[in-house]
Design an enzyme around this catalytic site. Structure first.
Site, PDB file in Angstrom:
ATOM      1  N   ASP A 249      98.585   0.141  76.461  1.00  0.00           N
ATOM      2  CA  ASP A 249      97.426   0.987  76.756  1.00  0.00           C
ATOM      3  C   ASP A 249      97.112   0.783  78.232  1.00  0.00           C
ATOM      4  OD1 ASP A 249      94.862   2.086  77.146  1.00  0.00           O
ATOM      5  OD2 ASP A 249      94.329   1.752  75.048  1.00  0.00           O
TER       6      ASP A 249
ATOM      7  N   THR B  35      96.412   7.055  70.304  1.00  0.00           N
ATOM      8  CA  THR B  35      95.801   7.615  71.513  1.00  0.00           C
ATOM      9  C   THR B  35      95.192   8.961  71.136  1.00  0.00           C
ATOM     10  OG1 THR B  35      97.696   8.949  72.148  1.00  0.00           O
ATOM     11  CG2 THR B  35      97.720   6.653  72.866  1.00  0.00           C
TER      12      THR B  35
ATOM     13  N   ARG C 293      89.476   1.840  69.602  1.00  0.00           N
ATOM     14  CA  ARG C 293      88.771   1.336  68.406  1.00  0.00           C
ATOM     15  C   ARG C 293      89.734   1.150  67.243  1.00  0.00           C
ATOM     16  NH1 ARG C 293      84.747   4.789  70.888  1.00  0.00           N
ATOM     17  NH2 ARG C 293      86.239   6.416  70.411  1.00  0.00           N
ATOM     18  N   ILE C 294      90.524   2.202  66.933  1.00  0.00           N
ATOM     19  CA  ILE C 294      91.407   2.119  65.759  1.00  0.00           C
ATOM     20  C   ILE C 294      92.542   1.126  66.035  1.00  0.00           C
ATOM     21  CG2 ILE C 294      92.979   3.438  64.267  1.00  0.00           C
ATOM     22  CD1 ILE C 294      91.102   5.895  64.842  1.00  0.00           C
TER      23      ILE C 294
ATOM     24  N   ARG D  93      97.347  12.029  66.171  1.00  0.00           N
ATOM     25  CA  ARG D  93      97.419  13.482  66.314  1.00  0.00           C
ATOM     26  C   ARG D  93      98.867  13.926  66.367  1.00  0.00           C
ATOM     27  NH1 ARG D  93      93.180  13.637  64.823  1.00  0.00           N
ATOM     28  NH2 ARG D  93      91.312  14.706  65.567  1.00  0.00           N
TER      29      ARG D  93
ATOM     30  N   GLU E  17      98.837  22.186  61.302  1.00  0.00           N
ATOM     31  CA  GLU E  17      98.343  21.714  60.004  1.00  0.00           C
ATOM     32  C   GLU E  17      97.717  22.878  59.266  1.00  0.00           C
ATOM     33  OE1 GLU E  17      95.799  18.330  60.663  1.00  0.00           O
ATOM     34  OE2 GLU E  17      97.402  17.170  61.554  1.00  0.00           O
TER      35      GLU E  17
ATOM     36  N   CYS F  85      99.160   8.332  62.829  1.00  0.00           N
ATOM     37  CA  CYS F  85      97.927   8.668  62.105  1.00  0.00           C
ATOM     38  C   CYS F  85      96.872   9.054  63.144  1.00  0.00           C
ATOM     39  CB  CYS F  85      97.444   7.491  61.266  1.00  0.00           C
ATOM     40  SG  CYS F  85      98.550   7.126  59.905  1.00  0.00           S
TER      41      CYS F  85
ATOM     42  N   ASP G 149     100.484  11.172  59.143  1.00  0.00           N
ATOM     43  CA  ASP G 149      99.241  11.705  58.551  1.00  0.00           C
ATOM     44  C   ASP G 149      98.874  13.020  59.222  1.00  0.00           C
ATOM     45  OD1 ASP G 149      96.845  11.589  56.947  1.00  0.00           O
ATOM     46  OD2 ASP G 149      95.740  10.981  58.743  1.00  0.00           O
TER      47      ASP G 149
ATOM     48  N   HIS H 207      96.453  14.572  56.580  1.00  0.00           N
ATOM     49  CA  HIS H 207      95.396  14.214  57.535  1.00  0.00           C
ATOM     50  C   HIS H 207      94.224  13.533  56.802  1.00  0.00           C
ATOM     51  CE1 HIS H 207      93.621  15.452  61.701  1.00  0.00           C
ATOM     52  NE2 HIS H 207      93.107  14.313  61.294  1.00  0.00           N
ATOM     53  N   LEU H 208      94.574  12.407  56.173  1.00  0.00           N
ATOM     54  CA  LEU H 208      93.587  11.718  55.326  1.00  0.00           C
ATOM     55  C   LEU H 208      92.969  10.489  55.985  1.00  0.00           C
ATOM     56  CD1 LEU H 208      95.173  11.689  51.726  1.00  0.00           C
ATOM     57  CD2 LEU H 208      93.473  13.237  52.693  1.00  0.00           C
ATOM     58  N   GLY H 209      93.350  10.217  57.251  1.00  0.00           N
ATOM     59  CA  GLY H 209      92.895   8.988  57.904  1.00  0.00           C
ATOM     60  C   GLY H 209      91.403   8.737  57.725  1.00  0.00           C
TER      61      GLY H 209
HETATM   62  N1  LIG Z   1      94.076  10.684  61.198  1.00  0.00           N
HETATM   63  C1  LIG Z   1      92.783  10.776  61.300  1.00  0.00           C
HETATM   64  O1  LIG Z   1      92.112  11.237  60.389  1.00  0.00           O
HETATM   65  C2  LIG Z   1      92.109  10.262  62.535  1.00  0.00           C
HETATM   66  C3  LIG Z   1      90.836   9.686  62.417  1.00  0.00           C
HETATM   67  C4  LIG Z   1      90.227   9.211  63.564  1.00  0.00           C
HETATM   68  C5  LIG Z   1      90.854   9.339  64.782  1.00  0.00           C
HETATM   69  N2  LIG Z   1      92.054   9.933  64.861  1.00  0.00           N
HETATM   70  C6  LIG Z   1      92.747  10.056  66.151  1.00  0.00           C
HETATM   71  O2  LIG Z   1      92.924   8.753  66.668  1.00  0.00           O
HETATM   72  C7  LIG Z   1      92.682   8.784  68.053  1.00  0.00           C
HETATM   73  C8  LIG Z   1      92.212   7.415  68.510  1.00  0.00           C
HETATM   74  O3  LIG Z   1      90.943   7.128  67.987  1.00  0.00           O
HETATM   75  P1  LIG Z   1      90.073   5.901  68.540  1.00  0.00           P
HETATM   76  O4  LIG Z   1      88.771   5.969  67.856  1.00  0.00           O
HETATM   77  O5  LIG Z   1      90.850   4.655  68.483  1.00  0.00           O
HETATM   78  O6  LIG Z   1      89.902   6.366  70.032  1.00  0.00           O
HETATM   79  P2  LIG Z   1      89.588   5.440  71.305  1.00  0.00           P
HETATM   80  O7  LIG Z   1      89.127   6.357  72.359  1.00  0.00           O
HETATM   81  O8  LIG Z   1      88.750   4.292  70.924  1.00  0.00           O
HETATM   82  O9  LIG Z   1      91.035   4.893  71.704  1.00  0.00           O
HETATM   83  C9  LIG Z   1      92.024   5.638  72.293  1.00  0.00           C
HETATM   84  C10 LIG Z   1      92.822   4.704  73.171  1.00  0.00           C
HETATM   85  O10 LIG Z   1      93.934   5.413  73.692  1.00  0.00           O
HETATM   86  C11 LIG Z   1      94.157   4.932  74.992  1.00  0.00           C
HETATM   87  N3  LIG Z   1      94.956   5.879  75.743  1.00  0.00           N
HETATM   88  C12 LIG Z   1      94.557   7.023  76.331  1.00  0.00           C
HETATM   89  N4  LIG Z   1      95.608   7.601  76.954  1.00  0.00           N
HETATM   90  C13 LIG Z   1      96.666   6.797  76.749  1.00  0.00           C
HETATM   91  C14 LIG Z   1      98.025   6.861  77.144  1.00  0.00           C
HETATM   92  N5  LIG Z   1      98.498   7.857  77.881  1.00  0.00           N
HETATM   93  N6  LIG Z   1      98.845   5.872  76.744  1.00  0.00           N
HETATM   94  C15 LIG Z   1      98.384   4.843  75.996  1.00  0.00           C
HETATM   95  N7  LIG Z   1      97.106   4.719  75.607  1.00  0.00           N
HETATM   96  C16 LIG Z   1      96.257   5.695  75.972  1.00  0.00           C
HETATM   97  C17 LIG Z   1      92.772   4.752  75.558  1.00  0.00           C
HETATM   98  O11 LIG Z   1      92.756   3.874  76.646  1.00  0.00           O
HETATM   99  C18 LIG Z   1      92.027   4.195  74.373  1.00  0.00           C
HETATM  100  O12 LIG Z   1      92.002   2.786  74.402  1.00  0.00           O
HETATM  101  C19 LIG Z   1      91.638   9.861  68.223  1.00  0.00           C
HETATM  102  O13 LIG Z   1      91.705  10.455  69.490  1.00  0.00           O
HETATM  103  C20 LIG Z   1      91.950  10.851  67.142  1.00  0.00           C
HETATM  104  O14 LIG Z   1      92.746  11.880  67.659  1.00  0.00           O
HETATM  105  C21 LIG Z   1      92.707  10.376  63.754  1.00  0.00           C
HETATM  106  O1  LIG Z   2      87.751  15.486  59.981  1.00  0.00           O
HETATM  107  C1  LIG Z   2      88.654  14.757  59.603  1.00  0.00           C
HETATM  108  O2  LIG Z   2      88.824  14.396  58.433  1.00  0.00           O
HETATM  109  C2  LIG Z   2      89.671  14.231  60.612  1.00  0.00           C
HETATM  110  C3  LIG Z   2      89.001  13.403  61.628  1.00  0.00           C
HETATM  111  C4  LIG Z   2      89.930  12.734  62.560  1.00  0.00           C
HETATM  112  O3  LIG Z   2      91.086  13.417  62.805  1.00  0.00           O
HETATM  113  C5  LIG Z   2      89.214  12.404  63.837  1.00  0.00           C
HETATM  114  O4  LIG Z   2      89.720  12.684  64.909  1.00  0.00           O
HETATM  115  O5  LIG Z   2      88.123  11.823  63.738  1.00  0.00           O
END
Ligand SMILES: NC(=O)c1ccc[n+]([C@@H]2O[C@H](COP(=O)([O-])OP(=O)(O)OC[C@H]3O[C@@H](n4cnc5c(N)ncnc54)[C@H](O)[C@@H]3O)[C@@H](O)[C@H]2O)c1
Ligand SMILES: O=C(O)CC[C@@H](O)C(=O)O
Length: 524
Positions: free
Chosen positions: A168, A200, A148-149, A229, A258, A227, A253, A276-278
């Site tokens: 991916d 990922t 998604r992201i 993990r 943390e 941004c 991020d 961790h402000l994403g």
């Molecule tokens: N910084 C933040 O505040 C914040 C906010 C939201 C999400 N996140 C992190 O971002 C990550 C992704 O979020 P998303 O909503 O896009 O998730 P998502 O599940 O939609 O996408 C993750 C993608 O990673 C791919 N993937 C899995 N294993 C892989 C590998 N070994 N190599 C390459 N690609 C691989 C998957 O196929 C998938 O398309 C989350 O798991 C979360 O940890 C961080």
């Molecule tokens: O709670 C938060 O602000 C972080 C959320 C984010 O890391 C997530 O994986 O959705």
């Protein structure tokens, strides 16, 4: 009354669906503050701060659902939750846009040295040439993890005139085409990209996915962003490559620990960072809080959740198809378990008739949970049913058949032990309900609800009368009675139901009657 513990800072406006619901008490406290009452909670709502460990789960014996107001569930011990029969849900898309926008802001800041320039001006300096940056336009952006992201970042990168390369392993060529991105292997992507951003989840496969070995194949001067993990880019390796100027800069991020107190990456000017402000926007926090509040409510009302990590996702439409059979199979499992007074080696089910044009796996899980519920002390439900069966070496078989034995639909279950087996058939008729229609090959019809006695006996005059007399003498009221046989004078069965469970004493008295082969009590 359900008690819900909100252990992290979750936006109160988003919790409105729970605050409005009756029979729900919402308590906002950190785990340490709720230590004394942890055993009382039915649901736990967290963000990323609370670590939901097996130890915590064990202190919460009433817990039924853990909801993560966000995407990543790496702060939750999902296998432990599954083992304890606890559903884990998240809010998968509520913070997608915010995180993509934050990543983009970090990318621009990295390319134009905005944080460094900002600090410099605040310190009274005016060093313009020291902060000469690079344009994003025309650069190759490597996105690792195109979910998604990653997808939202690709769209924005296109508008900025960037060339998007993605890695991916689960990306379909259709989606790559739709997003107009070039799908490559990681080995192909790394030497080509000017900027690399990871999106990922953190898993055993993605921990250290970018490390000094493969990052050395990147162009000298590459920019990196994390941004997602902490740990997806190995922190020690990144430090080394930044010192060597092989990596020109990194935007982080997230960190392995943390807050990242003492992390040497923070000493480098080439590292820009946010805490961790994403997902930290008003909109994202409202979205994720609302999503999980709704999921918890739906779950506590006994309905299927849409975003479970450890249950098959099931839509409302699908659930409507599954629902009529959901309780029936659980009751059939319970009959099988209560009538098999020995260890179970095998449970098999055949879904017969036109009704089962949907994924029946949730029904099979419901059946297995029905089998084990009467045998095990701890929580047994659809979440941990397969795990329990596997741990006990029970083989599970599932088939779909067009044969419904003359009914519109018919579910056949066989439970096998070392020496015995029980065959049960059930059907569901719209506006009429569910019925058991055959037990061990004897045609019979009863509603599987209440307290039952199943008697197998010789088909001859007096047996039914004797049973009635003994029960009558002790003033035990028979609520319903069904009989069935295969042929006159052979084996026959009686299924009697009572308002209260039959006492041990009465069971023994009946068991002593002549011509009774065996009998079982069941509570459904
Ligand atoms: N910084 C933040 O505040 C914040 C906010 C939201 C999400 N996140 C992190 O971002 C990550 C992704 O979020 P998303 O909503 O896009 O998730 P998502 O599940 O939609 O996408 C993750 C993608 O990673 C791919 N993937 C899995 N294993 C892989 C590998 N070994 N190599 C390459 N690609 C691989 C998957 O196929 C998938 O398309 C989350 O798991 C979360 O940890 C961080
Ligand atoms: O709670 C938060 O602000 C972080 C959320 C984010 O890391 C997530 O994986 O959705």
């Amino acid at each position: 009354m359900y008690r819900i513990l909100v252990a992290d800072a979750i936006k109160p406006e988003g919790l409105e669906p729970l605050l409005q619901a009756s029979e729900i008490e919402l308590i906002q406290k950190k785990i340490e503050e709720a230590e004394e009452s942890l055993h009382e909670f039915d649901a736990l709502l967290v963000r990323s701060a609370t670590k939901v460990t097996e130890e915590l789960i064990e202190k919460m014996p009433n817990l039924k659902i853990i909801a993560r107001a966000g995407v990543g569930v790496d702060n939750i011990d999902v296998p432990a939750a599954t083992k304890h029969g606890i559903v884990v849900v998240n809010a998968p898309d509520g913070n997608t846009i915010s995180t993509a926008e934050h990543t983009f802001a970090m990318m621009a800041a990295l390319a134009r040295h905005i944080p460094q320039g900002h600090s410099s001006v605040k310190n009274g300096e005016w060093k313009r040439s020291a902060f000469t940056g690079t344009e994003l336009y025309g650069k190759k952006l490597g996105i690792v993890g195109m979910g998604r992201i990653g997808g939202e970042i690709a769209k924005r990168a296109k508008v900025f005139g960037m060339d998007v390369l993605v890695f991916d392993p689960f990306l379909t060529s259709d989606r790559a085409k739709k997003l107009n991105v070039t799908s490559l292997s990681l080995e192909e992507l790394l030497p080509l990209a000017d900027i690399i951003t990871v999106h990922t989840p953190l898993t055993s496969e993605t921990k250290g996915l970018l490390n000094k070995d493969n990052l050395r194949t990147c162009k000298k001067g590459v920019y990196l962003l994390n941004c997602a993990r902490g740990g997806i880019i190995d922190e020690d390796d990144l430090y080394e490559l930044l010192l060597e100027n092989h990596v020109a800069g990194a935007a982080l991020d997230v960190f392995v620990e943390e807050p990242p107190a003492g992390n040497k990456l923070l000493e480098l000017d080439s590292v820009i960072t946010t805490p961790h402000l994403g997902a930290s926007t008003k909109e994202a926090q409202f979205n994720v809080a609302t999503q999980v509040a709704q999921e918890v409510l739906v779950f506590l009302e006994g309905n299927p959740v849409a975003n479970s990590i450890n249950l098959p996702a099931i839509s409302k439409e699908q659930f409507e198809k599954v629902q009529p059979y959901y309780q029936l199979v659980k009751q059939m499992g319970s009959i099988g378990s209560q009538c098999m007074k020995e260890g179970i080696n095998e449970i098999s089910v055949t879904y017969g008739g036109e009704a089962f044009h949907f994924d029946t796996s949730i029904l099979t899980k419901s059946l297995i949970s029905g089998v084990f519920k009467t045998r095990l002390d701890g929580p047994v439900n659809e979440v941990n049913a397969l795990l329990i069966a596997k741990e006990r070496g029970v083989t599970i078989g599932e088939k779909i058949s067009t044969d419904a034995y003359g009914y519109a639909n018919c579910i056949s279950v066989t439970v096998k032990g070392d020496n015995r087996q029980l065959d049960i058939r059930g059907t569901h008729v719209e506006n009429y309900g569910s019925r058991i229609v055959s037990l061990n090959g004897f045609n019979i019809e009863f509603l599987p609800e209440g307290n039952f006695l199943y008697i197998q006996h010789t088909d001859q005059p007096g047996v039914i009368g004797n049973v009635g007399r003994i029960l009558g003498d002790d003033e035990v009221n028979i609520a319903t009675m069904q009989v069935g046989r295969k042929q006159a004078g052979g084996e026959a069965i009686m299924v009697l139901s009572f308002d209260k469970p039959l006492s041990d004493e009465m069971f023994e008295k009946l068991n002593e009657l002549p011509d009774i082969s065996f009998m079982y009590r069941m509570s459904l």
